[in-house]
Scaffold this motif. Structure first.
Motif, PDB file in Angstrom:
ATOM      1  N   CYS A 146       0.892  -1.323  -0.158  1.00 52.04           N
ATOM      2  CA  CYS A 146      -0.007  -0.023   0.114  1.00 52.04           C
ATOM      3  C   CYS A 146       0.838   1.312  -0.112  1.00 52.04           C
ATOM      4  O   CYS A 146       1.576   1.411   0.800  1.00 52.04           O
ATOM      5  CB  CYS A 146      -0.949   0.283   1.164  1.00 52.04           C
ATOM      6  N   PHE A 193     -11.931   1.591  -5.318  1.00 51.44           N
ATOM      7  CA  PHE A 193     -12.434   2.502  -4.291  1.00 51.44           C
ATOM      8  C   PHE A 193     -12.311   1.767  -3.008  1.00 51.44           C
ATOM      9  O   PHE A 193     -11.496   2.286  -2.130  1.00 51.44           O
ATOM     10  CB  PHE A 193     -13.795   3.312  -4.684  1.00 51.44           C
ATOM     11  N   LYS A 194     -12.777   0.747  -2.919  1.00 46.04           N
ATOM     12  CA  LYS A 194     -12.726  -0.015  -1.763  1.00 46.04           C
ATOM     13  C   LYS A 194     -11.076  -0.349  -1.294  1.00 46.04           C
ATOM     14  O   LYS A 194     -10.809  -0.401  -0.127  1.00 46.04           O
ATOM     15  CB  LYS A 194     -13.276  -1.375  -1.769  1.00 46.04           C
ATOM     16  N   ASN A 223      -9.376   2.805  -0.235  1.00 43.67           N
ATOM     17  CA  ASN A 223      -9.537   3.167   1.118  1.00 43.67           C
ATOM     18  C   ASN A 223      -9.183   2.338   2.212  1.00 43.67           C
ATOM     19  O   ASN A 223      -8.547   3.011   3.183  1.00 43.67           O
ATOM     20  CB  ASN A 223     -11.246   3.201   1.244  1.00 43.67           C
ATOM     21  N   GLN A 233      -5.487   3.767   2.265  1.00 41.77           N
ATOM     22  CA  GLN A 233      -5.493   4.906   2.935  1.00 41.77           C
ATOM     23  C   GLN A 233      -5.641   4.865   4.402  1.00 41.77           C
ATOM     24  O   GLN A 233      -4.588   5.101   5.105  1.00 41.77           O
ATOM     25  CB  GLN A 233      -6.386   5.728   2.543  1.00 41.77           C
ATOM     26  N   ASN A 234      -6.395   3.832   4.945  1.00 40.86           N
ATOM     27  CA  ASN A 234      -6.530   3.525   6.408  1.00 40.86           C
ATOM     28  C   ASN A 234      -5.356   2.894   7.054  1.00 40.86           C
ATOM     29  O   ASN A 234      -5.156   2.922   8.060  1.00 40.86           O
ATOM     30  CB  ASN A 234      -7.924   2.899   6.511  1.00 40.86           C
TER      31      ASN A 234
END
Length: 357
Positions: A47, A66-67, A70, A73-74
Motif C-alpha cells: 500500500c 475505491f474499496k 480506502n 489509505q486507512n
C-alpha cells in the motif's frame, strides 16, 4: 444428592462443555486463517508504493478500486507524524517510513532527477508523496508557503533535516493561486537547484496534492525513450478564450487569511520581443540546460517581468520559452501538443478524469 446440588452440578457441566466448544472453534478458525493473515499482511506492505494498476482502475471507475484505495489509505497511518512535529530521531523517521536508502538500479543511480514541491497544508499527504518519490541519488527542493502555520513549517523542517538531498527553498513566497507568486516559487527553487553539488538531469515540479503512478525507473525510461535532451511542456498557441489572461493587468490580494487574483482596468503592453504566447500546463519536466537558460537569458528575464501581472503565468511562461526560435534543443516536436508528452493526469471534478499531457 438433593435436587439443588444436582442442578448446580448440571449447570457447571454445561458451562464446561460450552467453553470447550468455544475454544475448539476459536483455535480452528485461528489456525485456518493464519496463512491468509500472513498473505494479507504482505499485501499491506504494498500500500502506498506506486499502485499503477489501482490508479488505472480508479480512473475507469471500478468499484473494487475505491474499496482497495480506502483500505490502503486507512492502513498507512504514519506513526512518526507526531514525532516529526516534535523533532525526533532521524533514524526513527527513516526506519518507520521505510525511505529507500540506495539506488534500486544502475540506470537510476546514473540518472538523477530534481524535484520542486510546493506545499502549504496537509503534512501527512506531503510525507506520503515524499516517501513515494524519494531516491537517494535525486535532489528535492521544498517550497513551503510563507502563509503556512508555524507548526507546519517546523514539522517540514524537521523531516528535511534528516536528509542531505532535501532542502527548503532559500526564498519563500506568499503563494496565491493563479498568481505570479506561484511561478516565482518554482523559480526560487530552480535558482537553488542549479547551484547544487548534485548533478541532476531533469527537474519535475509537483504540488502537495500530487502522487506518482509510475516508479522512478519508469519515469527515467520514459524521458530517455524520446525526450532525452528535450523538455516536456505541453501546450498550444494561446486560445482566444484565454487571451484575457494576458491582455489586462492582474493583482494579487493577500490579507486576513484570504488570497486571490483580481483583474484591473489597465491594458497590458504586448509581449517583449513580439513573442507568440502559448498556453499550456503549469507542470513540466525540464532539462537542466533549459533551466539555466531561463535564469540567464535576456528574453526569458523580460518575459518573466512582463508576466508578473498576468493571470496564472505559470501556464504560459514555460511553454512559451520552450518554443523560442534559435534554441533547437528547447523545441519538442509533437504531433499532438497535449498528449504526446504525458506529464500529468488531472481530475478537476469527481469522477471525471482529464488526461493532460
Amino acid at each position: 444428592m438433593n435436587p439443588l446440588d444436582a442442578t448446580k452440578s448440571g449447570f457447571l457441566v454445561c458451562i464446561a462443555v460450552c467453553m470447550f466448544i468455544y475454544t475448539f472453534i476459536y483455535l480452528k478458525d485461528t489456525l485456518s486463517e493464519e496463512p491468509n493473515e500472513q498473505k494479507f499482511n504482505e499485501n499491506i506492505v504494498e500500500c502506498g508504493f506506486y499502485p499503477d494498476e489501482l490508479c488505472s482502475a480508479l480512473f475507469v471507475g471500478k468499484t473494487a478500486a475505491f474499496k482497495i484505495g480506502n483500505f490502503c489509505q486507512n492502513t498507512y497511518q504514519p506513526k512518526t507524524l507526531s514525532c516529526i512535529q516534535t523533532s525526533c530521531n532521524c533514524s526513527m523517521v527513516l526506519k518507520t517510513l521505510h525511505f529507500i536508502t540506495r539506488p534500486l538500479s544502475d540506470e537510476e543511480g546514473n540518472f538523477s532527477l530534481a524535484y520542486i514541491i510546493t506545499i502549504h497544508k496537509e503534512l501527512e499527504m506531503f510525507v506520503k508523496l515524499l516517501r513515494a518519490i524519494y531516491m537517494p541519488q535525486n535532489i528535492y527542493c521544498i517550497h513551503v508557503d510563507e502563509k503556512s502555520p508555524k507548526d507546519y513549517k517546523a514539522a517540514v523542517q524537521n523531516i528535511v533535516n534528516c536528509f542531505e538531498n532535501i532542502f527548503i527553498s532559500s526564498k519563500r513566497e506568499n503563494v496565491v493561486y493563479a498568481g505570479f507568486s506561484r511561478l516565482q516559487a518554482d523559480i526560487n527553487c530552480m535558482r537553488d537547484l542549479v547551484h547544487s553539488k548534485i548533478q541532476w538531469n531533469y527537474v519535475i515540479n509537483l504540488c502537495g496534492q500530487d502522487y506518482p503512478i509510475k516508479t522512478n525507473k519508469d519515469i527515467i525510461q520514459y524521458i530517455k525513450s524520446k525526450w532525452n535532451g528535450k523538455n516536456m511542456t505541453p501546450g498550444v498557441v494561446q486560445p482566444l478564450h484565454m487571451k484575457h489572461r494576458t491582455q489586462v493587468s492582474y493583482r494579487e490580494y493577500v490579507r486576513s487569511g484570504m488570497s486571490y487574483v483580481y483583474p484591473t482596468k489597465n491594458i497590458k503592453a504586448k509581449p517583449p520581443y513580439n513573442l507568440t504566447i502559448y498556453f499550456g500546463s503549469a507542470y513540466y519536466i525540464l532539462t537542466k540546460e533549459f533551466v539555466e537558460f531561463t535564469l540567464t537569458d535576456a528574453r526569458a528575464k523580460d518575459l518573466l517581468e512582463w508576466s508578473r501581472d498576468t493571470y496564472s503565468p505559470d501556464e504560459h511562461y514555460w511553454v512559451t520559452l520552450n518554443r523560442l526560435n534559435g534554441k533547437t534543443y528547447l523545441i519538442s516536436t509533437m504531433n499532438n501538443p497535449w498528449t504526446n508528452s504525458i506529464v500529468r493526469s488531472l481530475t478537476w471534478r469527481a469522477g471525471e478524469p482529464q488526461f493532460r499531457a
